[in-house]
Design an enzyme around this catalytic site. Structure first.
Site, mmCIF file in Angstrom:
data_model
loop_
_atom_site.group_PDB
_atom_site.id
_atom_site.type_symbol
_atom_site.label_atom_id
_atom_site.label_comp_id
_atom_site.label_asym_id
_atom_site.label_seq_id
_atom_site.Cartn_x
_atom_site.Cartn_y
_atom_site.Cartn_z
ATOM 1 C CG ASP A 101 -0.394 -0.223 2.513
ATOM 2 O OD1 ASP A 101 0.829 -0.413 2.615
ATOM 3 O OD2 ASP A 101 -1.158 -0.215 3.505
ATOM 4 C CG ASP A 132 4.443 -0.870 9.744
ATOM 5 O OD1 ASP A 132 3.242 -0.846 9.500
ATOM 6 O OD2 ASP A 132 5.305 -0.494 8.940
#
Length: 730
Positions: free
Chosen positions: A72, A443
């Site tokens: 993405d 993340d």
């Protein structure tokens, strides 16, 4: 990755229609970032392994061992079966093209194995640039680019759907591209020019999903429509590339509202479609799986398990086995109660087996995937699923953090060598100890990199586990003492007394830390902590101070709200802060108890301006003010002088001095001429050399750059989607 502030990706829905499309091509080579003659540098990833959302995986149907993956925000990759690793294909995209690191869709040509197409564009918002199509005749080794006049949204809702790009099965020169807000586009010259497919019947929406998938079934092309209200058509087809019709008899209801993915079984001539009540990857609570007999026109529901109360989810990926009729795999998505899984059938969907129930995971190569628990989960955000057309038992699926694969349908392991997609926001290179690098990302929180060539053996920093780092700091004169902050499940701050190997949560945390953990600093001797607070929506709050290892905290009223505290590396009584709203530099001479204004009149108005302190010196401060340039103070922030050797400075850091030089090497992402690049200066910013090249640019790199204090020339660079890059002179 979670649907909460733990996620590092801002997922935005489109709010405006893109500009009207023209068919004029705009093909150009990667932009060159200007600078002095560069020394030869070798660039590699500091290995973590995956860490981001793999949104699509595609095996080439005619070449054994050839596959591609899209992400993405981290570009596209090609699988090299011989070396069993991924090769990044879009690192050449530079600073001005940061919005193109998100891959909306990819396509291969079954008749021409060397051809590859990428549809690029991370956001469809008004502030983002338009999309582009890259096309290659050599499997992504080189590219030709066509700029679009519409926007794509590879990091927006629906990014796990697709593919939205397709080579027409009747004519390799014809390509189709589904957009979010501008309908269906068509190219008749292999992607060089594009025009609206005016016969496509669905009406574009300024805020919708548009075309969510394109798939070939024999010589027929099917296109879905993600903006159906549940009663209007959401699947169309064309047999000649000119006339389109709604597919009759389609499934109805909220469980079949949005087509997510589709796959065609050429043996049984059935098209399988997964559905959900929302585009995902978040927000799905219902879904189903249906198949269409493309000859008979009959629809049949083949949903493995219907969502229900306490077990809500949608369906995501679907992949057929090219070797075995009626054999396919589908994935659930956004299933948090019972945890997502893959279902496999060998009889066309009459019966299903959950592969999760017998799965055995080996994450020894990427230990962070245990998430601080005894064993890894099957994964979440599963919308990319693929079955090797040459090996029925070779299945891979993407998650919000990695790509898993199996060769026997039972034993699973990460398949991420070479694929690094972390969005990195914190880097520290200790002057001593085992690890040369500590990192923090949006993340996977904080990691201790004892080796740069292998994923950290301890995985994520635990106690607590944090899913997104907001701060990481080391005591300059006491490098064994490190503190961190971030969005955690059980507390948002922690300290380490062994250089980041093990951690202890702060005994208490200010109330603001629960919802607004921000940057954190520690003074030179490790005796005082300053913690600033910024909510994920940008709201700023007063900073707090602790002088007892995080046991108690006191508000600092004079500290500018939300600013990043900077510790003086030589004097433990000194702290600094840059108020980006006023352009003022403030200083504390009483170990952070109070702050007073020193320099004024500096550039203001951008929260990304950065103040850093040169190591080993007191009062030596540098201010990166983006397009406003670079400023330096040698008197503790009382006055600043603009550095005239660079036009723009986005982030700056220091490393070991060059041989025979008494000032640290300076590393900078900025501009000394016409373009933005990574530079090094060995003479205190009098002159600079560019140390990256046109093949290694990685989009936006303005967060953090630091040198290694123990290895001259080694530099660590944080990227937004391509992990940690580190460069060394060759």
């Amino acid at each position: 990755m979670h649907a909460s502030p733990l996620t590092r990706r801002t997922v935005l829905a489109g709010t405006a229609a893109a500009a009207a499309l023209t068919a004029l091509p705009a093909v150009r080579a990667p932009a060159h970032a200007a600078g002095s003659a560069a020394p030869a540098y070798r660039w590699r990833n500091a290995v973590i392994g995956g860490t981001g959302f793999v949104t699509g995986v595609l095996f080439h149907p005619a070449v054994r061992g050839l596959a591609y993956a899209r992400t993405d925000i981290g570009g596209a990759y090609r699988w090299d079966d011989g070396s069993a690793r991924w090769t990044p294909l879009t690192d050449h995209l530079g600073w001005d093209d940061w919005n193109l690191l998100g891959v909306e869709a990819l396509a291969v040509d079954p008749a021409h194995p060397d051809r590859l197409y990428l549809a690029l564009g991370t956001y469809a918002q008004p502030w983002a640039g338009n999309g582009a199509v890259l096309r290659s005749e050599d499997r992504g080794a080189t590219w030709t680019r066509t700029d679009l006049t519409v926007k794509l949204g590879a990091n927006e809702d629906g990014r796990g759907a697709g593919e939205r790009l397709l080579v027409d099965p009747r004519d390799s020169d014809t390509l189709w591209l589904g957009t979010r807000h501008d309908g269906l586009l068509k190219s008749t010259d292999r992607g060089a020019t594009w025009a609206p497919a005016t016969a496509f019947p669905a009406t574009p929406s300024a805020t919708g999903q548009g075309v969510t998938l394109l798939v070939a079934a024999g010589r027929t092309v099917y296109a879905s429509w993600g903006d159906s209200d549940g009663t209007t058509p959401n699947l169309y087809r064309t047999g000649d590339g000119a006339a389109w019709e709604a597919v009759p008899g389609r499934p109805a209801g909220t469980s079949a509202k949005v087509p997510i993915r589709a796959a065609h079984d050429r043996h049984t001539r059935e098209l399988y479609v997964t559905y959900a009540d929302a585009p995902g990857p978040n927000g799905q609570s219902d879904g189903s799986v249906h198949k269409l007999g493309t000859v008979s026109g009959r629809w049949t529901e083949v949903t493995p398990v219907r969502p229900g109360a306490g077990d809500t989810f949608g369906y995501g990926g679907v992949a057929v086995d090219a070797r075995r009729p009626g054999t396919l795999v589908v994935s659930t998505n956004n299933r948090w109660a019972a945890v997502d899984t893959l279902y496999r059938t060998t009889d066309g969907g009459r019966t299903w087996t959950s592969l999760k129930d017998t799965a055995v995971f080996d994450v020894s190569e990427t230990p962070f995937l245990s998430w601080g628990e005894d064993r890894p989960k099957f994964g979440w955000w599963i919308q990319a699923v693929a079955v090797d057309p040459y090996d029925s038992r070779h299945v891979v699926y993407g998650t919000g953090a990695t790509l898993y694969g199996t060769r026997d349908l039972t034993h699973w392991a990460p398949r991420t060598r070479g694929l690094e997609e972390a969005s990195v926001v914190q880097l520290v290179s200790p002057p001593a100890g085992t690890a040369h690098l500590l990192s923090g990302s949006r993340d996977i929180g904080v990691m201790y990199h004892e080796r740069l060539t292998a994923s950290p053996a301890r995985g994520m920093a635990t106690n607590p586990v944090t899913g997104s780092a907001t701060g990481l700091a080391q005591a300059a004169a006491r490098p064994s003492y490190v503190v961190r902050a971030g969005w955690g499940d059980h507390g948002n701050g922690a300290r380490s007394h062994d250089g980041g190997v093990t951690w202890t949560p702060f005994e208490t945390q200010p109330a603001l830390a629960k919802d607004a953990p921000g940057p954190i600093a520690v003074n030179a001797d490790g005796g005082v902590l300053l913690w600033s607070f910024v909510h994920w929506d940008g709201t700023r709050y007063p900073a707090h101070r602790s002088a007892d290892d995080g046991r108690t905290w006191t508000e600092i009223p004079s500290f500018p709200k939300g600013a990043t505290p900077v510790a003086d590396p030589a004097d433990p009584t000194l702290f600094y802060a840059y108020d980006t709203t006023t352009g003022h530099v403030l200083a504390s001479t009483d170990s952070g108890r109070s702050f007073t204004v020193r320099a004024t009149g500096l550039p203001a108005g951008d929260s990304q301006f950065k103040l850093v302190a040169a190591p080993g010196r007191s009062g030596d401060l540098w201010l990166s003010a983006k397009g406003n340039g670079l400023y330096r103070s040698t008197d503790g922030g009382a006055s600043f002088t603009e550095v005239d050797s660079c036009r723009a400075s986005y982030t700056l850091g220091f490393g070991k001095a060059a041989p025979g030089v008494d000032y640290p090497a300076i590393y900078q992402v900025g501009s000394t001429g016409a373009g933005t690049a990574v530079h090094r200066s060995d003479d205190g910013a009098k002159t600079w050399v560019r140390i990256n090249d046109d093949a290694h640019q990685w989009g936006w790199t303005g967060e953090v750059v630091i040198g290694d204090p123990r290895v001259y020339g080694r530099v660590y660079l944080a990227t937004n989607g391509r992990g940690i890059q580190y460069g060394e002179p060759v």
